[in-house]
Design a protein around this motif. Structure first.
Motif, PDB file in Angstrom:
ATOM      1  N   LYS A   2       0.849  -1.101   0.213  1.00  0.00           N
ATOM      2  CA  LYS A   2       0.072   0.031   0.710  1.00  0.00           C
ATOM      3  C   LYS A   2       0.725   1.422  -0.126  1.00  0.00           C
ATOM      4  N   LEU A   3       0.579   1.797  -1.073  1.00  0.00           N
ATOM      5  CA  LEU A   3       1.982   3.000  -1.231  1.00  0.00           C
ATOM      6  C   LEU A   3       0.310   4.615  -0.949  1.00  0.00           C
ATOM      7  N   PHE A   4       1.548   5.483  -0.131  1.00  0.00           N
ATOM      8  CA  PHE A   4       0.784   6.467   0.303  1.00  0.00           C
ATOM      9  C   PHE A   4       2.213   7.608  -0.088  1.00  0.00           C
ATOM     10  N   VAL A  17       3.950   4.672  12.105  1.00  0.00           N
ATOM     11  CA  VAL A  17       5.677   4.649  11.118  1.00  0.00           C
ATOM     12  C   VAL A  17       5.447   3.509   9.614  1.00  0.00           C
ATOM     13  N   PRO A  18       6.375   3.719   8.697  1.00  0.00           N
ATOM     14  CA  PRO A  18       6.077   2.435   7.504  1.00  0.00           C
ATOM     15  C   PRO A  18       6.655   2.146   8.029  1.00  0.00           C
ATOM     16  N   GLN A 136      11.757  -5.772  -2.132  1.00  0.00           N
ATOM     17  CA  GLN A 136      11.755  -6.099  -0.839  1.00  0.00           C
ATOM     18  C   GLN A 136      10.309  -5.459  -0.633  1.00  0.00           C
ATOM     19  N   GLN A 137       9.365  -5.324  -0.808  1.00  0.00           N
ATOM     20  CA  GLN A 137       7.724  -5.051  -0.967  1.00  0.00           C
ATOM     21  C   GLN A 137       7.199  -4.721   0.481  1.00  0.00           C
ATOM     22  N   PRO A 138       7.433  -3.712   0.884  1.00  0.00           N
ATOM     23  CA  PRO A 138       7.323  -3.414   1.711  1.00  0.00           C
ATOM     24  C   PRO A 138       5.570  -3.123   2.109  1.00  0.00           C
ATOM     25  N   GLU A 139       5.201  -3.283   2.947  1.00  0.00           N
ATOM     26  CA  GLU A 139       3.527  -3.753   3.488  1.00  0.00           C
ATOM     27  C   GLU A 139       3.166  -2.070   2.956  1.00  0.00           C
TER      28      GLU A 139
END
Length: 243
Positions: A2-4, A17-18, A136-139
């Motif tokens: 999910k991108l902000f 904190v992302p 990395q595919q961060p959530e």
């Protein structure tokens, strides 16, 4: 994923904190950071406060440090350099640590320094940053623009859009699923309109005009290039970025 996208550090949620944060200050802090690391600097250490920068850098010998200070687009008196990426030649920076404080970009990096992973992006290293994100595919991913003294800036949002657009293409997710806020859609649209004429966009941007008044046209030309350095500045400890 999910991108902000947040246009300024002040707009980021204070209670969150992302998993990964990307700080963007195209004109010019993150462009300078990518350039100085590509030129062989040992590390870049960022500060929002000039006095703290001087105090911390005193622990390093003069031949192992460079102090970069910028306020209002201009070099701070008494510092080795301002915030121009064109000053970051291998002959000058090789093996040295750059201690840097700028009007906007270093504030953005300090705002997100508690994220699990932090990197600095500009147009010049966009592909390297996107490659890292895809691996990395961060959530939860934040892209935080620096803006100008708390207000929106065209160039940072366009760069955020360039990163978001590339991630969207490579994930093949529906944009409605990838985008965590409306700013993602707006940033991608801005980038799509100007992607082939970024230098012209910089001439319209308020900070671009400010730099032109300071005779920084060559800086704008350099900052408008896309994917010219394969460098990923990663935070190793709070405020310290290395490759």
């Amino acid at each position: 994923m999910k991108l902000f996208i947040y246009h300024t550090p002040e707009l980021t949620p204070e209670d969150k904190v992302p998993d990964c944060a990307i700080a963007v200050d195209v004109l010019r802090a993150t462009t300078t950071i990518a350039t100085v690391l590509a030129a062989g600097a040992e590390a870049v250490q960022v500060f929002s406060d000039l006095d703290q920068l001087i105090q911390v850098s005193e622990a390093w010998s003069a031949d192992k440090r460079l102090r970069a200070g910028e306020r209002g687009g201009a070099k701070v008196a008494g510092f080795d350099m301002g915030n121009s990426p064109l000053d970051c030649t291998p002959e000058r920076v090789q093996g040295r640590r750059l201690f840097i404080s700028t009007t906007n970009g270093t504030r953005a990096l300090q705002r997100v320094q508690n994220a699990a992973a932090v990197t600095a992006a500009a147009f010049i290293n966009r592909a390297a940053v996107v490659k890292y994100i895809m691996a990395q595919q961060p959530e939860i991913l934040w892209i935080v623009g620096s803006g100008w003294e708390g207000s929106f800036s065209l160039e940072d949002t366009a760069c955020a859009g360039a990163i978001a657009h590339s991630i969207w293409q490579q994930t093949e997710l529906p944009l409605a699923e990838l985008a965590g806020n409306d700013e993602v859609m707006g940033a991608i649209a801005l980038y799509a309109q100007w992607q082939n004429n970024l230098l012209d966009l910089f001439h319209h941007a308020s900070h671009g005009k400010r730099l032109l008044r300071l005779d920084c046209y060559e800086d704008l030309k350099y900052c408008a290039q896309t994917d010219i350095v394969d460098v990923l500045p990663l935070q190793q400890e709070p405020g310290v970025l290395k490759v």
